[in-house]
Write an enzyme that holds these catalytic residues in place. Structure first.
Site, PDB file in Angstrom:
ATOM      1  N   HIS A   1       8.732  -2.597 -11.674  1.00  0.00           N
ATOM      2  CA  HIS A   1       7.433  -3.089 -11.198  1.00  0.00           C
ATOM      3  C   HIS A   1       6.436  -2.922 -12.347  1.00  0.00           C
ATOM      4  CE1 HIS A   1       3.638  -2.852  -8.853  1.00  0.00           C
ATOM      5  NE2 HIS A   1       4.278  -3.504  -7.910  1.00  0.00           N
TER       6      HIS A   1
ATOM      7  N   GLN B   1       9.527   2.384  -3.186  1.00  0.00           N
ATOM      8  CA  GLN B   1      10.287   1.686  -2.137  1.00  0.00           C
ATOM      9  C   GLN B   1      11.350   2.572  -1.487  1.00  0.00           C
ATOM     10  OE1 GLN B   1       9.377  -1.115  -0.956  1.00  0.00           O
ATOM     11  NE2 GLN B   1       7.980  -1.792  -2.559  1.00  0.00           N
TER      12      GLN B   1
ATOM     13  N   LYS C   1       3.001   2.844   1.922  1.00  0.00           N
ATOM     14  CA  LYS C   1       4.279   2.155   2.158  1.00  0.00           C
ATOM     15  C   LYS C   1       5.165   2.938   3.128  1.00  0.00           C
ATOM     16  CE  LYS C   1       4.487   0.096  -2.474  1.00  0.00           C
ATOM     17  NZ  LYS C   1       4.072  -1.295  -2.324  1.00  0.00           N
TER      18      LYS C   1
ATOM     19  N   ASP D   1      10.476   6.101  -9.914  1.00  0.00           N
ATOM     20  CA  ASP D   1       9.467   5.390  -9.129  1.00  0.00           C
ATOM     21  C   ASP D   1      10.043   5.217  -7.719  1.00  0.00           C
ATOM     22  OD1 ASP D   1       8.097   3.449  -7.745  1.00  0.00           O
ATOM     23  OD2 ASP D   1       7.959   2.039  -9.415  1.00  0.00           O
TER      24      ASP D   1
HETATM   25  N1  7TS Z   1       6.632   0.588  -7.755  1.00  0.00           N
HETATM   26  C1  7TS Z   1       7.289  -0.219  -6.919  1.00  0.00           C
HETATM   27  C2  7TS Z   1       8.777  -0.275  -6.958  1.00  0.00           C
HETATM   28  C3  7TS Z   1       6.573  -0.974  -5.993  1.00  0.00           C
HETATM   29  O1  7TS Z   1       7.240  -1.754  -5.141  1.00  0.00           O
HETATM   30  C4  7TS Z   1       5.158  -0.890  -5.968  1.00  0.00           C
HETATM   31  C5  7TS Z   1       4.344  -1.749  -5.053  1.00  0.00           C
HETATM   32  C6  7TS Z   1       4.529  -0.009  -6.858  1.00  0.00           C
HETATM   33  C7  7TS Z   1       5.301   0.710  -7.735  1.00  0.00           C
HETATM   34  C8  7TS Z   1       3.058   0.187  -6.864  1.00  0.00           C
HETATM   35  O2  7TS Z   1       2.648   0.867  -5.725  1.00  0.00           O
HETATM   36  P1  7TS Z   1       1.090   1.107  -5.419  1.00  0.00           P
HETATM   37  O3  7TS Z   1       1.071   1.658  -4.058  1.00  0.00           O
HETATM   38  O4  7TS Z   1       0.598   2.064  -6.464  1.00  0.00           O
HETATM   39  O5  7TS Z   1       0.434  -0.236  -5.545  1.00  0.00           O
HETATM   40  N2  7TS Z   1       4.986  -2.908  -4.606  1.00  0.00           N
HETATM   41  C9  7TS Z   1       4.423  -3.960  -3.996  1.00  0.00           C
HETATM   42  C10 7TS Z   1       5.164  -5.059  -3.529  1.00  0.00           C
HETATM   43  O6  7TS Z   1       6.383  -5.162  -3.625  1.00  0.00           O
HETATM   44  N3  7TS Z   1       4.323  -5.953  -2.982  1.00  0.00           N
HETATM   45  O7  7TS Z   1       3.079  -5.459  -3.050  1.00  0.00           O
HETATM   46  C11 7TS Z   1       3.130  -4.220  -3.682  1.00  0.00           C
END
Ligand code: 7TS
Length: 410
Positions: free
Chosen positions: A125, A206, A229, A203
């Site tokens: 990501h 997910q 999430k 990370d």
């Molecule tokens: N890493 C992964 C694997 C992710 O799926 C996401 C967000 C992040 C990091 C970042 O997370 P945040 O909470 O700091 O934004 N993924 C997604 C997605 O798949 N669609 O919208 C956000």
């Protein structure tokens, strides 16, 4: 544990799921972007603001004591959720993105120098790419990648041996790919890195709320995840860092809360985790997250994982029976999502039309632009599941996809 669970009964805990969108019952399949929140999490937030709200760690009045106790209890709960050795290994952040940026800014500034290598994978990501690129620009370090094999989203593990050179200082990788649904062998890769003295970051955006996570069994130095999430509020997440490594890291931001003593010229900092938490923190966030973790573990993350996989396999099998479709991600051991492209239909059109049928999907590069380019596409359409989703909803989704194909075939 193998208890049988009435998954559709759990839906009643989520007020938002009980609504129609464009005159159709809502089918929420955008859980990889953010999950919905159960009543217990909403209630924990309301309770906090109605009864306990005060700043933490500073007052000695009743409300401040209550807030501080709840705030720190959430930290202890998070340590248990990840099987960390101690609550002192849990640092509050805004989410996965900030957790990774914190490591880049503090561990990176202290330990990386020109010529060092940061090893990532091609399925990351953007939040596990851009902070390292910024750090590489500042330090002169280089970035190398474990390649992806193709549309299956798997890592080419045959290349790992030659990539793990003595120049590599950090291996940072995604546990579950948000755009492919691949589950990476993080424990195996951490073990190989550790033998060479390489620091590891996983990370877990997910994975944390979808399968049992044990940071000691994974053997990583850092683990990052986002509360939103995993049924918690937005704006809160955590970084797990092994005590020994946190002790080597300078502060992140400066300000109140993170200090022992301050003079006009010099400041003495608190030990971890408080050294990394300047200013008034998000207080309701950890409290809501605490309720979310309790909720998930009452169901059992091993049960959630099984349910996620069942839905994903069910959806994948039906999509693979369609003509003119390109499917991404692994056939076996797929996490709870499907990613696909319909021939001659833009992913955004799939999402727009699905929305008319009440089905919330996501279309785009999913913040994995380099991976999309490597696979020769701009975007995919994605359905991502959670435990409150049902097979009946997958049936609605498949019917909608068939309609879209018919519409574009005209
Ligand atoms: N890493 C992964 C694997 C992710 O799926 C996401 C967000 C992040 C990091 C970042 O997370 P945040 O909470 O700091 O934004 N993924 C997604 C997605 O798949 N669609 O919208 C956000």
């Amino acid at each position: 544990m193998n208890k049988s669970i009435d998954w559709s009964a759990l839906r009643k805990d989520f007020p938002i799921l009980n609504q129609e969108v464009h005159g159709k019952p809502l089918v929420y399949f955008d859980n990889a972007a953010t999950s919905q929140k159960p009543r217990s999490v909403i209630d924990a937030l309301v309770h906090y603001y109605e009864r306990d709200n005060a700043n933490v760690h500073r007052g000695i009045h009743e409300l401040s004591n209550r807030s501080t106790i709840a705030f720190e209890a959430a930290r202890t709960r998070t340590a248990k959720f990840l099987n960390a050795k101690s609550a002192d290994e849990i640092i509050w952040t805004r989410g996965t993105t900030e957790a990774i940026n914190l490591v880049a800014a503090t561990w990176g500034a202290r330990h990386l120098k020109s010529g060092d290598v940061i090893l990532l994978t091609e399925v990351e990501h953007h939040s596990n790419l851009v902070p390292w690129q910024l750090l590489a620009q500042r330090t002169g370090a280089k970035i190398a990648y474990i390649p992806v094999t193709g549309d299956d989203g798997a890592l080419d593990l045959t290349k790992v041996g030659s990539l793990l050179t003595s120049r590599v200082k950090l291996l940072s990788m995604v546990h579950i790919s948000n755009s492919m649904g691949t589950v990476n062998p993080v424990a195996e890769l951490c073990a190989r890195a550790r033998q060479l003295g390489i620091v590891t970051l996983v990370d877990g955006a997910q994975s944390a709320g979808h399968l049992p996570v044990d940071v000691q069994a994974i053997g990583c130095d850092f683990f990052a995840f986002s509360g939103h999430k995993i049924c918690g509020p937005t704006g809160i997440g955590a970084l797990y860092g092994r005590t020994e490594i946190l002790e080597t890291m300078p502060p992140y931001q400066g300000g109140g809360e993170m200090i022992l003593t301050v003079g006009y010229q010099k400041t003495e900092f608190k030990p971890a985790p408080h050294r990394f938490e300047a200013g008034t923190p998000d207080i309701s966030g950890p409290i809501g997250l605490h309720a979310a973790m309790d909720y998930l573990d009452a169901i059992g993350r091993e049960n959630i994982w099984r349910h996620d996989q069942e839905l994903a396999n069910y959806a994948y099998e039906q999509l693979s029976a369609l003509k003119n479709i390109r499917l991404f991600g692994p056939r076996q051991n797929r996490a709870g999502l499907v990613s696909f492209l319909l021939k001659d239909v833009h992913a955004h059109d799939v999402v727009t039309l699905a929305d008319q049928g009440g089905v919330a999907l996501r279309g785009g590069h999913h913040c994995t632009q380099p991976l999309m380019h490597k696979l020769g596409v701009e975007s995919t359409a994605r359905a991502s599941f959670y435990f409150y989703n049902t097979k009946a909803e997958v049936d609605v989704f498949i019917a909608v996809i068939k309609e879209i194909q018919k519409f574009f075939a005209q």
